[in-house]
Design a protein around this motif. Structure first.
Motif, PDB file in Angstrom:
ATOM      1  N   GLY A 145     -22.976  37.043  24.136  1.00  0.00           N
ATOM      2  CA  GLY A 145     -21.894  36.162  24.567  1.00  0.00           C
ATOM      3  C   GLY A 145     -20.553  36.877  24.572  1.00  0.00           C
ATOM      4  N   ALA A 146     -19.546  36.184  25.113  1.00  0.00           N
ATOM      5  CA  ALA A 146     -18.197  36.746  25.171  1.00  0.00           C
ATOM      6  C   ALA A 146     -17.192  35.607  25.129  1.00  0.00           C
ATOM      7  N   TYR A 147     -16.057  35.857  24.498  1.00  0.00           N
ATOM      8  CA  TYR A 147     -15.012  34.844  24.431  1.00  0.00           C
ATOM      9  C   TYR A 147     -13.642  35.524  24.519  1.00  0.00           C
ATOM     10  N   VAL A 148     -12.605  34.715  24.793  1.00  0.00           N
ATOM     11  CA  VAL A 148     -11.240  35.228  24.868  1.00  0.00           C
ATOM     12  C   VAL A 148     -10.579  35.065  23.506  1.00  0.00           C
ATOM     13  N   ARG A 149     -10.092  36.150  22.939  1.00  0.00           N
ATOM     14  CA  ARG A 149      -9.451  36.113  21.626  1.00  0.00           C
ATOM     15  C   ARG A 149      -8.022  35.572  21.726  1.00  0.00           C
ATOM     16  N   GLN A 150      -7.430  35.335  20.571  1.00  0.00           N
ATOM     17  CA  GLN A 150      -6.059  34.833  20.519  1.00  0.00           C
ATOM     18  C   GLN A 150      -5.068  35.775  21.200  1.00  0.00           C
ATOM     19  N   ASP A 151      -5.340  37.076  21.134  1.00  0.00           N
ATOM     20  CA  ASP A 151      -4.434  38.049  21.740  1.00  0.00           C
ATOM     21  C   ASP A 151      -4.714  38.279  23.227  1.00  0.00           C
ATOM     22  N   GLY A 152      -5.664  37.518  23.774  1.00  0.00           N
ATOM     23  CA  GLY A 152      -5.970  37.629  25.195  1.00  0.00           C
ATOM     24  C   GLY A 152      -7.065  38.618  25.527  1.00  0.00           C
ATOM     25  N   MET A 153      -7.489  39.429  24.571  1.00  0.00           N
ATOM     26  CA  MET A 153      -8.571  40.378  24.823  1.00  0.00           C
ATOM     27  C   MET A 153      -9.916  39.638  24.849  1.00  0.00           C
ATOM     28  N   ILE A 154     -10.863  40.187  25.588  1.00  0.00           N
ATOM     29  CA  ILE A 154     -12.200  39.602  25.664  1.00  0.00           C
ATOM     30  C   ILE A 154     -13.112  40.341  24.693  1.00  0.00           C
ATOM     31  N   SER A 155     -13.764  39.583  23.845  1.00  0.00           N
ATOM     32  CA  SER A 155     -14.698  40.151  22.876  1.00  0.00           C
ATOM     33  C   SER A 155     -16.124  39.815  23.319  1.00  0.00           C
ATOM     34  N   ALA A 156     -16.905  40.859  23.597  1.00  0.00           N
ATOM     35  CA  ALA A 156     -18.300  40.672  24.018  1.00  0.00           C
ATOM     36  C   ALA A 156     -19.233  41.213  22.940  1.00  0.00           C
ATOM     37  N   THR A 157     -20.305  40.485  22.683  1.00  0.00           N
ATOM     38  CA  THR A 157     -21.277  40.906  21.668  1.00  0.00           C
ATOM     39  C   THR A 157     -22.627  41.181  22.314  1.00  0.00           C
ATOM     40  N   ILE A 158     -23.182  42.343  21.986  1.00  0.00           N
ATOM     41  CA  ILE A 158     -24.519  42.719  22.441  1.00  0.00           C
ATOM     42  C   ILE A 158     -25.324  42.988  21.182  1.00  0.00           C
ATOM     43  N   SER A 159     -26.360  42.198  20.964  1.00  0.00           N
ATOM     44  CA  SER A 159     -27.023  42.228  19.660  1.00  0.00           C
ATOM     45  C   SER A 159     -28.531  42.082  19.786  1.00  0.00           C
ATOM     46  N   ARG A 160     -29.266  42.858  18.977  1.00  0.00           N
ATOM     47  CA  ARG A 160     -30.725  42.765  18.960  1.00  0.00           C
ATOM     48  C   ARG A 160     -31.200  42.632  17.519  1.00  0.00           C
ATOM     49  N   PRO A 161     -31.730  41.479  17.142  1.00  0.00           N
ATOM     50  CA  PRO A 161     -32.271  41.327  15.788  1.00  0.00           C
ATOM     51  C   PRO A 161     -33.645  41.974  15.676  1.00  0.00           C
ATOM     52  N   GLY A 162     -33.922  42.551  14.508  1.00  0.00           N
ATOM     53  CA  GLY A 162     -35.259  43.068  14.258  1.00  0.00           C
ATOM     54  C   GLY A 162     -36.209  41.922  13.954  1.00  0.00           C
ATOM     55  N   ARG A 163     -37.487  42.089  14.263  1.00  0.00           N
ATOM     56  CA  ARG A 163     -38.436  40.996  14.062  1.00  0.00           C
ATOM     57  C   ARG A 163     -39.716  41.470  13.391  1.00  0.00           C
ATOM     58  N   LYS A 164     -40.345  40.548  12.675  1.00  0.00           N
ATOM     59  CA  LYS A 164     -41.636  40.817  12.046  1.00  0.00           C
ATOM     60  C   LYS A 164     -42.734  40.750  13.105  1.00  0.00           C
TER      61      LYS A 164
END
Length: 277
Positions: free
Chosen positions: A225-244
């Motif tokens: 996902g991605a969102y707009v921060r208070q300072d106007g910058m866009i923060s994007a997250t790329i994440s992979r959880p490990g699984r059993k």
């Protein structure tokens, strides 16, 4: 000779008949594909808004723009205004195939046009009578509008507070599923769409390889996902959880937070990696 000729004639007739019938009957796989991917007719004017989502009322900061939170035009253009004075208006464009996939998701899979607000509200009230359900005050109402030839509908749904408490209300859950899909599309749009995410993965995986050479690279499917921060910058997250082995999370993860600024072509990347449970 006459018998042989007759047999040959009959064989030819049967063969031709089978071929004719085969040509008239569509292949099963084609039928399944066509049923799944109906092409919905769009307005001739590509500038026409075919879908919008907005959040109204509720306790929120004063809005800088009264335009809808998200709108999609017939030519695939997406518009997302800067609502509260942070960041900037975001515009993007999706392909004709992506438009049809989105419309199929909304209309066929989640039956948006069949949504009846009064029926849903009645079911919600009945559940509230049967059991105590926590409610959150001052959340905004969700507004959805679809407008293509043959499929037009407007829904205004008041905030329900705890959606998971209304699992029995199928139509409401379908509407919430549409809302989640819109939010996902908005996140992708903030990051530049799927192509933008691919572009971000270049420096992310380069940094990942340098610091954790044995870790598999992240992929577009790992975009969270991605969102707009208070300072106007866009923060994007790329994440992979490990699984059993059973598919459940094992406590490990590979996480990249990417900060995107209008003033720089080089994103800032922070890695958070845990390789042992």
């Amino acid at each position: 000779m006459l018998v042989l000729s007759t047999r040959v004639t009959i064989s030819v007739v049967i063969t031709l008949g089978v071929l004719f019938l085969s040509s008239m009957l569509p292949c099963a796989s084609v039928t399944a594909r066509d049923a799944k991917q109906i092409d919905y007719k769009l307005p001739d004017d590509g500038n026409e808004v075919i879908f919008l989502y907005d959040e109204q009322n509720g306790f929120t900061p004063p809005r800088k723009s009264q335009r809808p939170v998200f709108l999609l035009r017939a030519d695939g253009s997406i518009e997302m205004p800067s609502l509260y004075g942070k960041g900037h208006d975001i515009k993007a464009k999706i392909s004709a195939v992506e438009i049809q996939e989105f419309l199929h998701f909304v209309i066929a899979e989640n039956r948006f046009v069949q949504f009846d607000a009064s029926t849903v509200q009645g079911q919600i009230e009945e559940l509230r009578k049967k059991r105590q359900i926590p409610q959150v005050a001052d959340l905004p109402d969700s507004v959805f509008e679809l407008n293509i030839p043959g499929h037009s509908h407007i829904v205004r749904q008041e905030a329900v507070g705890m959606p998971s408490e209304y699992r029995e209300v199928t139509a409401l859950q379908q509407l919430l599923t549409i809302q989640r899909r819109v939010n996902k599309l908005m996140s992708e749009t903030r990051a530049g769409g799927k192509e933008g995410i691919k572009k971000l993965l270049g420096p992310v995986n380069q940094k990942l390889k340098a610091e954790y050479p044995d870790v598999a690279p992240l992929a577009v499917a790992d975009f969270s996902g991605a969102y707009v921060r208070q300072d106007g910058m866009i923060s994007a997250t790329i994440s992979r959880p490990g699984r059993k082995a059973d598919g459940k999370p094992n406590g490990t993860y590979v996480n990249a937070v990417v900060l995107i600024s209008e003033s720089s072509d080089v994103p800032s990347i922070t890695l958070r990696v845990k390789l042992k449970p």
